[in-house]
Scaffold this motif. Structure first.
Motif, mmCIF file in Angstrom:
data_model
loop_
_atom_site.group_PDB
_atom_site.id
_atom_site.type_symbol
_atom_site.label_atom_id
_atom_site.label_comp_id
_atom_site.label_asym_id
_atom_site.label_seq_id
_atom_site.Cartn_x
_atom_site.Cartn_y
_atom_site.Cartn_z
ATOM 1 N N HIS A 100 -13.521 -15.784 -13.864
ATOM 2 C CA HIS A 100 -13.933 -17.189 -13.861
ATOM 3 C C HIS A 100 -12.779 -18.079 -13.384
ATOM 4 O O HIS A 100 -12.979 -18.967 -12.547
ATOM 5 C CB HIS A 100 -14.378 -17.599 -15.266
ATOM 6 C CG HIS A 100 -14.759 -19.038 -15.390
ATOM 7 N ND1 HIS A 100 -15.897 -19.556 -14.823
ATOM 8 C CD2 HIS A 100 -14.148 -20.077 -16.007
ATOM 9 C CE1 HIS A 100 -15.978 -20.843 -15.097
ATOM 10 N NE2 HIS A 100 -14.921 -21.182 -15.811
ATOM 11 N N TYR A 101 -11.586 -17.843 -13.893
ATOM 12 C CA TYR A 101 -10.433 -18.660 -13.501
ATOM 13 C C TYR A 101 -10.021 -18.405 -12.053
ATOM 14 O O TYR A 101 -9.583 -19.320 -11.362
ATOM 15 C CB TYR A 101 -9.266 -18.445 -14.454
ATOM 16 C CG TYR A 101 -9.575 -18.925 -15.860
ATOM 17 C CD1 TYR A 101 -10.187 -20.153 -16.084
ATOM 18 C CD2 TYR A 101 -9.281 -18.149 -16.970
ATOM 19 C CE1 TYR A 101 -10.493 -20.589 -17.359
ATOM 20 C CE2 TYR A 101 -9.573 -18.583 -18.251
ATOM 21 C CZ TYR A 101 -10.177 -19.810 -18.439
ATOM 22 O OH TYR A 101 -10.484 -20.249 -19.707
ATOM 23 N N LYS A 102 -10.200 -17.164 -11.591
ATOM 24 C CA LYS A 102 -9.939 -16.882 -10.174
ATOM 25 C C LYS A 102 -10.915 -17.650 -9.295
ATOM 26 O O LYS A 102 -10.549 -18.152 -8.238
ATOM 27 C CB LYS A 102 -10.053 -15.382 -9.889
ATOM 28 C CG LYS A 102 -8.838 -14.597 -10.277
ATOM 29 C CD LYS A 102 -8.960 -13.146 -9.833
ATOM 30 C CE LYS A 102 -7.725 -12.372 -10.207
ATOM 31 N NZ LYS A 102 -7.801 -10.986 -9.737
ATOM 32 N N GLU A 103 -12.163 -17.734 -9.730
ATOM 33 C CA GLU A 103 -13.189 -18.477 -8.995
ATOM 34 C C GLU A 103 -12.839 -19.970 -8.945
ATOM 35 O O GLU A 103 -12.985 -20.614 -7.912
ATOM 36 C CB GLU A 103 -14.539 -18.276 -9.676
ATOM 37 C CG GLU A 103 -15.686 -19.011 -9.026
ATOM 38 C CD GLU A 103 -16.980 -18.819 -9.802
ATOM 39 O OE1 GLU A 103 -17.657 -19.833 -10.054
ATOM 40 O OE2 GLU A 103 -17.301 -17.674 -10.142
ATOM 41 N N VAL A 104 -12.340 -20.505 -10.056
ATOM 42 C CA VAL A 104 -11.947 -21.916 -10.101
ATOM 43 C C VAL A 104 -10.771 -22.159 -9.159
ATOM 44 O O VAL A 104 -10.750 -23.139 -8.409
ATOM 45 C CB VAL A 104 -11.590 -22.347 -11.540
ATOM 46 C CG1 VAL A 104 -10.981 -23.742 -11.563
ATOM 47 C CG2 VAL A 104 -12.824 -22.296 -12.433
ATOM 48 N N LYS A 105 -9.808 -21.248 -9.166
ATOM 49 C CA LYS A 105 -8.643 -21.388 -8.287
ATOM 50 C C LYS A 105 -9.062 -21.310 -6.814
ATOM 51 O O LYS A 105 -8.568 -22.061 -5.981
ATOM 52 C CB LYS A 105 -7.608 -20.317 -8.608
ATOM 53 C CG LYS A 105 -6.280 -20.558 -7.943
ATOM 54 C CD LYS A 105 -5.192 -19.709 -8.561
ATOM 55 C CE LYS A 105 -3.899 -20.044 -7.907
ATOM 56 N NZ LYS A 105 -2.933 -20.612 -8.816
ATOM 57 N N ALA A 106 -9.991 -20.426 -6.488
ATOM 58 C CA ALA A 106 -10.492 -20.318 -5.118
ATOM 59 C C ALA A 106 -11.244 -21.586 -4.717
ATOM 60 O O ALA A 106 -11.109 -22.064 -3.582
ATOM 61 C CB ALA A 106 -11.390 -19.097 -4.979
ATOM 62 N N ALA A 107 -12.006 -22.139 -5.640
ATOM 63 C CA ALA A 107 -12.731 -23.381 -5.356
ATOM 64 C C ALA A 107 -11.755 -24.524 -5.126
ATOM 65 O O ALA A 107 -11.958 -25.357 -4.236
ATOM 66 C CB ALA A 107 -13.682 -23.717 -6.507
ATOM 67 N N LEU A 108 -10.668 -24.556 -5.900
ATOM 68 C CA LEU A 108 -9.638 -25.575 -5.701
ATOM 69 C C LEU A 108 -9.048 -25.470 -4.307
ATOM 70 O O LEU A 108 -8.918 -26.471 -3.599
ATOM 71 C CB LEU A 108 -8.533 -25.445 -6.744
ATOM 72 C CG LEU A 108 -7.282 -26.312 -6.523
ATOM 73 C CD1 LEU A 108 -7.629 -27.787 -6.572
ATOM 74 C CD2 LEU A 108 -6.214 -25.967 -7.547
ATOM 75 N N GLU A 109 -8.723 -24.272 -3.898
ATOM 76 C CA GLU A 109 -8.127 -24.068 -2.574
ATOM 77 C C GLU A 109 -9.087 -24.506 -1.463
ATOM 78 O O GLU A 109 -8.696 -25.211 -0.538
ATOM 79 C CB GLU A 109 -7.743 -22.597 -2.402
ATOM 80 C CG GLU A 109 -6.996 -22.324 -1.123
ATOM 81 C CD GLU A 109 -6.530 -20.881 -1.025
ATOM 82 O OE1 GLU A 109 -6.348 -20.413 0.106
ATOM 83 O OE2 GLU A 109 -6.348 -20.230 -2.061
ATOM 84 N N THR A 110 -10.335 -24.103 -1.573
ATOM 85 C CA THR A 110 -11.331 -24.445 -0.553
ATOM 86 C C THR A 110 -11.537 -25.953 -0.459
ATOM 87 O O THR A 110 -11.512 -26.534 0.628
ATOM 88 C CB THR A 110 -12.669 -23.760 -0.879
ATOM 89 O OG1 THR A 110 -12.461 -22.349 -0.944
ATOM 90 C CG2 THR A 110 -13.711 -24.073 0.169
#
Length: 89
Positions: free
Chosen positions: A66-76
């Motif tokens: 879940h936190y990896k997904e949030v970090k990826a969304a932040l980057e995008t």
């Protein structure tokens, strides 16, 4: 739990830097606030609210994913905002 704290700091710092970038671009181009700059700032604030809500979400089964997904969304989303900022200047 330190990684959650760092993730929240990353979200705050990245989006804060984008907002600050809008102000710098507008000041160097005559000090006029543009509709495009305001839209970038509004999008950055909305992104901040959305990502912090995801970080604080309870009942997540796989927290690490879940936190990896949030970090990826932040980057995008940050990259998209930076592209808009570059067009502004």
């Amino acid at each position: 739990m330190a990684s959650i704290k760092n993730l929240k700091k990353d979200i705050n710092n990245v989006l804060g830097d984008i907002i600050e970038g809008v102000y710098v671009v507008e000041e160097t181009s005559g000090g006029q606030h543009s509709k495009e700059g305001t839209a970038i700032i509004d999008n950055a604030i909305a992104t901040f609210d959305e990502l912090i809500a995801k970080v604080n979400q309870h009942g997540v089964e796989n927290k690490k994913a879940h936190y990896k997904e949030v970090k990826a969304a932040l980057e995008t989303k940050a990259n998209a905002l930076v592209e808009q900022l570059n067009k502004l200047g």
